[in-house]
Motif scaffolding. Structure first.
Motif, PDB file in Angstrom:
ATOM      1  N   GLY A 117     -14.021  21.424   8.610  1.00  0.00           N
ATOM      2  CA  GLY A 117     -14.753  20.703   7.585  1.00  0.00           C
ATOM      3  C   GLY A 117     -13.884  20.376   6.387  1.00  0.00           C
ATOM      4  N   LEU A 118     -13.044  21.322   6.000  1.00  0.00           N
ATOM      5  CA  LEU A 118     -12.132  21.091   4.879  1.00  0.00           C
ATOM      6  C   LEU A 118     -11.168  19.944   5.169  1.00  0.00           C
ATOM      7  CD1 LEU A 118     -11.161  24.677   3.651  1.00  0.00           C
ATOM      8  CD2 LEU A 118     -12.133  22.835   2.253  1.00  0.00           C
ATOM      9  N   VAL A 119     -10.586  19.941   6.377  1.00  0.00           N
ATOM     10  CA  VAL A 119      -9.652  18.884   6.741  1.00  0.00           C
ATOM     11  C   VAL A 119     -10.352  17.528   6.707  1.00  0.00           C
ATOM     12  CG1 VAL A 119      -8.230  17.922   8.606  1.00  0.00           C
ATOM     13  CG2 VAL A 119      -8.145  20.390   8.106  1.00  0.00           C
ATOM     14  N   ASN A 120     -11.539  17.477   7.274  1.00  0.00           N
ATOM     15  CA  ASN A 120     -12.286  16.206   7.308  1.00  0.00           C
ATOM     16  C   ASN A 120     -12.593  15.700   5.900  1.00  0.00           C
ATOM     17  OD1 ASN A 120     -12.459  15.806  10.125  1.00  0.00           O
ATOM     18  ND2 ASN A 120     -14.099  17.320  10.283  1.00  0.00           N
ATOM     19  N   ARG A 121     -13.063  16.603   5.032  1.00  0.00           N
ATOM     20  CA  ARG A 121     -13.431  16.174   3.672  1.00  0.00           C
ATOM     21  C   ARG A 121     -12.201  15.807   2.841  1.00  0.00           C
ATOM     22  NH1 ARG A 121     -17.237  20.113   4.731  1.00  0.00           N
ATOM     23  NH2 ARG A 121     -16.018  21.799   3.790  1.00  0.00           N
ATOM     24  N   ALA A 122     -11.112  16.581   3.011  1.00  0.00           N
ATOM     25  CA  ALA A 122      -9.875  16.265   2.280  1.00  0.00           C
ATOM     26  C   ALA A 122      -9.346  14.896   2.711  1.00  0.00           C
ATOM     27  CB  ALA A 122      -8.829  17.345   2.527  1.00  0.00           C
ATOM     28  N   TYR A 123      -9.452  14.596   3.980  1.00  0.00           N
ATOM     29  CA  TYR A 123      -8.996  13.307   4.515  1.00  0.00           C
ATOM     30  C   TYR A 123      -9.854  12.157   3.970  1.00  0.00           C
ATOM     31  CZ  TYR A 123      -7.974   9.684   8.000  1.00  0.00           C
ATOM     32  OH  TYR A 123      -7.616   8.512   8.624  1.00  0.00           O
ATOM     33  N   GLU A 124     -11.160  12.379   3.959  1.00  0.00           N
ATOM     34  CA  GLU A 124     -12.081  11.332   3.486  1.00  0.00           C
ATOM     35  C   GLU A 124     -11.940  11.107   1.979  1.00  0.00           C
ATOM     36  OE1 GLU A 124     -15.801  12.929   4.700  1.00  0.00           O
ATOM     37  OE2 GLU A 124     -15.462  12.544   6.852  1.00  0.00           O
ATOM     38  N   GLN A 125     -11.771  12.200   1.221  1.00  0.00           N
ATOM     39  CA  GLN A 125     -11.744  12.082  -0.232  1.00  0.00           C
ATOM     40  C   GLN A 125     -10.418  11.530  -0.770  1.00  0.00           C
ATOM     41  OE1 GLN A 125     -12.937  15.866  -1.987  1.00  0.00           O
ATOM     42  NE2 GLN A 125     -14.596  16.092  -0.500  1.00  0.00           N
ATOM     43  N   THR A 126      -9.318  11.783  -0.050  1.00  0.00           N
ATOM     44  CA  THR A 126      -8.010  11.333  -0.545  1.00  0.00           C
ATOM     45  C   THR A 126      -7.495  10.101   0.180  1.00  0.00           C
ATOM     46  OG1 THR A 126      -6.751  12.720   0.995  1.00  0.00           O
ATOM     47  CG2 THR A 126      -7.409  13.710  -1.121  1.00  0.00           C
ATOM     48  N   GLY A 127      -8.019   9.859   1.366  1.00  0.00           N
ATOM     49  CA  GLY A 127      -7.517   8.744   2.165  1.00  0.00           C
ATOM     50  C   GLY A 127      -6.163   9.027   2.795  1.00  0.00           C
ATOM     51  N   GLU A 128      -5.720  10.283   2.722  1.00  0.00           N
ATOM     52  CA  GLU A 128      -4.424  10.657   3.291  1.00  0.00           C
ATOM     53  C   GLU A 128      -4.599  11.755   4.340  1.00  0.00           C
ATOM     54  OE1 GLU A 128      -1.745   9.114   2.744  1.00  0.00           O
ATOM     55  OE2 GLU A 128      -2.142   8.023   0.866  1.00  0.00           O
ATOM     56  N   GLN A 129      -3.693  11.761   5.310  1.00  0.00           N
ATOM     57  CA  GLN A 129      -3.697  12.844   6.280  1.00  0.00           C
ATOM     58  C   GLN A 129      -3.418  14.172   5.572  1.00  0.00           C
ATOM     59  OE1 GLN A 129      -0.723  10.976   8.948  1.00  0.00           O
ATOM     60  NE2 GLN A 129      -2.179  11.367  10.596  1.00  0.00           N
ATOM     61  N   VAL A 130      -3.834  15.257   6.205  1.00  0.00           N
ATOM     62  CA  VAL A 130      -3.803  16.589   5.592  1.00  0.00           C
ATOM     63  C   VAL A 130      -2.643  17.413   6.152  1.00  0.00           C
ATOM     64  CG1 VAL A 130      -5.125  18.707   5.198  1.00  0.00           C
ATOM     65  CG2 VAL A 130      -6.296  16.477   5.283  1.00  0.00           C
ATOM     66  N   VAL A 131      -2.036  18.207   5.301  1.00  0.00           N
ATOM     67  CA  VAL A 131      -0.993  19.152   5.707  1.00  0.00           C
ATOM     68  C   VAL A 131      -1.604  20.553   5.770  1.00  0.00           C
ATOM     69  CG1 VAL A 131       1.178  20.258   5.022  1.00  0.00           C
ATOM     70  CG2 VAL A 131       0.879  17.784   4.742  1.00  0.00           C
ATOM     71  N   VAL A 132      -1.402  21.245   6.887  1.00  0.00           N
ATOM     72  CA  VAL A 132      -1.895  22.620   7.045  1.00  0.00           C
ATOM     73  C   VAL A 132      -0.701  23.551   7.209  1.00  0.00           C
ATOM     74  CG1 VAL A 132      -3.220  24.217   8.473  1.00  0.00           C
ATOM     75  CG2 VAL A 132      -4.091  21.903   8.062  1.00  0.00           C
ATOM     76  N   ILE A 133      -0.614  24.559   6.349  1.00  0.00           N
ATOM     77  CA  ILE A 133       0.454  25.562   6.407  1.00  0.00           C
ATOM     78  C   ILE A 133      -0.195  26.928   6.589  1.00  0.00           C
ATOM     79  CG2 ILE A 133       2.337  26.673   5.136  1.00  0.00           C
ATOM     80  CD1 ILE A 133       2.678  23.998   3.621  1.00  0.00           C
ATOM     81  N   ILE A 134       0.203  27.633   7.649  1.00  0.00           N
ATOM     82  CA  ILE A 134      -0.343  28.969   7.916  1.00  0.00           C
ATOM     83  C   ILE A 134       0.815  29.953   7.957  1.00  0.00           C
ATOM     84  CG2 ILE A 134      -1.677  30.403   9.489  1.00  0.00           C
ATOM     85  CD1 ILE A 134      -3.009  27.832  10.519  1.00  0.00           C
ATOM     86  N   ASP A 135       0.913  30.782   6.941  1.00  0.00           N
ATOM     87  CA  ASP A 135       2.003  31.756   6.813  1.00  0.00           C
ATOM     88  C   ASP A 135       1.547  33.111   7.342  1.00  0.00           C
ATOM     89  OD1 ASP A 135       4.460  32.786   6.111  1.00  0.00           O
ATOM     90  OD2 ASP A 135       3.951  33.065   4.000  1.00  0.00           O
ATOM     91  N   GLU A 136       2.417  33.786   8.097  1.00  0.00           N
ATOM     92  CA  GLU A 136       2.121  35.111   8.680  1.00  0.00           C
ATOM     93  C   GLU A 136       0.861  35.042   9.546  1.00  0.00           C
ATOM     94  OE1 GLU A 136       4.244  37.404   8.429  1.00  0.00           O
ATOM     95  OE2 GLU A 136       5.313  37.236   6.531  1.00  0.00           O
ATOM     96  N   TYR A 137       0.824  34.071  10.446  1.00  0.00           N
ATOM     97  CA  TYR A 137      -0.363  33.841  11.273  1.00  0.00           C
ATOM     98  C   TYR A 137      -0.731  35.061  12.123  1.00  0.00           C
ATOM     99  CZ  TYR A 137       1.538  33.773  15.985  1.00  0.00           C
ATOM    100  OH  TYR A 137       2.072  34.164  17.187  1.00  0.00           O
ATOM    101  N   ASP A 138       0.277  35.895  12.471  1.00  0.00           N
ATOM    102  CA  ASP A 138       0.039  37.008  13.388  1.00  0.00           C
ATOM    103  C   ASP A 138      -0.262  38.330  12.687  1.00  0.00           C
ATOM    104  OD1 ASP A 138       2.553  37.164  12.321  1.00  0.00           O
ATOM    105  OD2 ASP A 138       3.595  37.547  14.204  1.00  0.00           O
ATOM    106  N   ALA A 139      -0.327  38.311  11.351  1.00  0.00           N
ATOM    107  CA  ALA A 139      -0.536  39.561  10.605  1.00  0.00           C
ATOM    108  C   ALA A 139      -1.760  40.352  11.059  1.00  0.00           C
ATOM    109  CB  ALA A 139      -0.616  39.267   9.105  1.00  0.00           C
ATOM    110  N   PRO A 140      -2.912  39.716  11.326  1.00  0.00           N
ATOM    111  CA  PRO A 140      -4.074  40.502  11.746  1.00  0.00           C
ATOM    112  C   PRO A 140      -3.937  41.109  13.133  1.00  0.00           C
ATOM    113  CG  PRO A 140      -4.718  38.318  10.928  1.00  0.00           C
ATOM    114  CD  PRO A 140      -3.244  38.289  11.149  1.00  0.00           C
ATOM    115  N   LEU A 141      -3.008  40.594  13.940  1.00  0.00           N
ATOM    116  CA  LEU A 141      -2.918  41.006  15.343  1.00  0.00           C
ATOM    117  C   LEU A 141      -1.925  42.135  15.596  1.00  0.00           C
ATOM    118  CD1 LEU A 141      -2.821  37.330  16.498  1.00  0.00           C
ATOM    119  CD2 LEU A 141      -4.618  38.879  17.241  1.00  0.00           C
TER     120      LEU A 141
END
Length: 529
Positions: free
Chosen positions: A133-157
């Motif tokens: 939902g965040l990606v969709n709304r950020a895209y609609e509100q800015t008119g630009e594609q979204v950048v997603v950065i996930i740091d330490e993705y495996d920390a919970p595992l």
């Protein structure tokens, strides 16, 4: 003489803060630009405290169009547009050591920060739905594609690796969060994911089939860490300052830093890389010490090594195929990939003909930390007990080439070892195995910063142990239940000492017998070549 005060970003992982507050910064922005242009979906694995979070923050500032932060840096010669994109940046390091619900709550907290900016939808109940939902709304509100950065993705595992059920439950939560990325492809500009390990069964790797793993690509081998060239140019002044504080020459300090913190290779053709955390910590504190292990050896690593009965004495200078580095974390049948990914082992060389890597402990800091973290886990010996009284006397005896005095110190010390409760059964099981004594001596030597290798190959077989000192090389053969005479004879019969006779140092053969009742050295014999 250098007198200007330098500010060091110890513990600071935010690019904007480092630049705006004038902290020492080693310019990696040309590699950042290349990485951003390399592929749309990228995964990078590096050990902890190696700059992954700073790299993630730098990418965040770059894609957010914060051009003013990059003035005077290498990227200014490469980037022309400086277009601004909406960035969703999630740091999962805060989700360590949490139950499933705690991880869900942490994901909710991270998502909530961006929902303040882009809004919410009551129908989005799960973390994955909220991110989509965040990606969709950020895209609609800015008119630009979204950048997603996930740091330490495996920390919970990582901390539930030892528990199949907990791992399955946690993986289900994380799959639901990551799997939306594939579905959001048209609205994504760039997706960057960091971690220590590679969990292949997560949707992040199974559904994003075009995810580029750049972990071992030579082009990006130095994107985290400090290279030799960067040390002697950008950080030249810092070496001078540290040398002045320690009353030694620039050249001596450079050599000390190289021995303690250098030696990492992250690809076949990688230049050597220094541990950035320890290097900067040394500059800030004014002392060359072991800093990488301040928080201790990771629990998940100890658990996996014990689970797979890892022979800790055989890991230094081991030949392995390339497949050894890329095994899925949840499908590992030994701890080698984790040791490499965690920074305890590194690539030393690569042989094109055999397609085999030689892996080894990278430097003195890791060698000491390796021993400190594993002494209690493997033989029940508390690392602090090694330092109490015995260490200096034993080391001095070896340095003075007085092997008889050193062995007497070792014999006395082994008789007084305070083993941790719970290891008695293990010691009983190992009492007749030379491997136990090999473990014990190997770890003690390593703990004392003495370079030691076990089971060293030669034409006559395998030497139990070889110890390198500045003026002397010691070739050990150990006999549990046998005699020192038998041990010394085996060194001669098998030619274990011959490979070292070309060295300028003195070569001493040492035959050692262990009493399986007392679990101590009963006798020894030496012979000088």
């Amino acid at each position: 003489m250098v007198t200007r005060r330098r500010k060091y970003p110890v513990g600071i992982q935010t690019f904007s803060e480092i630049i705006e507050k004038g902290y020492v910064y080693v310019d990696k922005t040309d590699l950042v630009w290349q990485l951003a242009d390399y592929a749309k979906y990228i995964f990078l694995s590096r050990p902890r405290r190696f700059g992954k979070s700073l790299l993630s923050s730098t990418l965040h500032s770059y894609f957010a169009g914060e051009r003013n932060l990059f003035e005077g840096l290498k990227i200014m010669e490469l980037e022309q547009e400086w277009k601004r994109y909406p960035v969703l940046h999630f740091d999962l390091s805060g989700a360590k050591n949490m139950p499933v619900q705690g991880v869900k709550d942490e994901l909710g907290r991270l998502l909530g920060e961006y929902e303040k900016l882009y809004g919410t939808n009551p129908s989005e109940s799960s973390p994955g739905m909220r991110m989509a939902g965040l990606v969709n709304r950020a895209y609609e509100q800015t008119g630009e594609q979204v950048v997603v950065i996930i740091d330490e993705y495996d920390a919970p595992l990582l901390d539930v690796l030892h528990d199949d059920q907990q791992l399955a439950d946690m993986r289900e939560v994380m799959q639901e969060f990551y799997q939306r990325l594939k579905m959001l492809d048209p609205k994504l500009k760039f997706c960057f994911i960091t971690g220590i390990t590679k969990f292949s069964q997560l949707s992040i790797f199974s559904t994003i089939n075009n995810l580029m793993n750049v972990t071992m690509i030579p082009q990006f081998s130095a994107i985290c860490g400090i290279t030799e060239n960067e040390l002697v140019t950008t950080l030249h002044e810092d070496i001078e300052l540290l040398a002045q504080k320690n009353d030694i020459s620039y050249e001596e300090m450079h050599a000390k830093l190289k021995n303690r913190y250098d030696g990492y290779h992250f690809s076949k053709q990688s230049e050597e890389v220094y541990n950035p955390f320890s290097l900067i910590k040394a500059f800030m504190s004014g002392e060359v010490d072991n800093y990488w292990f301040d928080s201790g050896t990771p629990t998940f690593l100890i658990r996996q090594m014990k689970r797979f009965h890892t022979d800790i004495t055989s890991l230094d200078n081991m030949e392995v195929p390339s497949s050894a580095f890329d095994k899925p974390t949840e499908a590992m049948d030994d701890a080698l990939p984790l040791l490499y990914q965690s920074g305890y082992l590194t690539i030393r060389t690569y042989d094109k003909e055999s397609q085999m890597y030689l892996i080894a402990l990278p430097n003195q800091e890791v060698r000491v930390g390796y021993a400190e973290g594993l002494l209690p886990a493997y033989i029940g010996l508390k690392s602090k007990d090694v330092q109490a009284g015995f260490a200096l006397k034993f080391w001095r005896a070896l340095k003075q080439s007085d092997i008889n005095l050193a062995m007497r110190e070792m014999q006395s010390y082994l008789a007084s070892i305070p083993y941790v409760e719970g290891f008695k059964k293990k010691l009983e099981d190992a009492a007749t195995a030379e491997g136990f004594y090999e473990y014990t001596l190997y770890l003690i030597f390593s703990m004392l910063n003495i370079y030691v290798r076990t089971q060293v190959k030669c034409t006559g077989g395998r030497t139990d142990m070889v110890v390198w000192m500045p003026d002397t090389i010691y070739v050990f053969e150990l006999k549990a239940g046998g005699t020192a005479e038998e041990a010394l004879k085996q060194i001669d019969d098998k030619g274990y000492a011959i490979p070292y006779t070309a060295d300028e140092r003195k070569v001493v053969k040492v035959g050692v017998a262990f009493d399986t009742e007392t679990r101590n050295i009963s006798s020894w014999l030496t012979d000088i070549i």
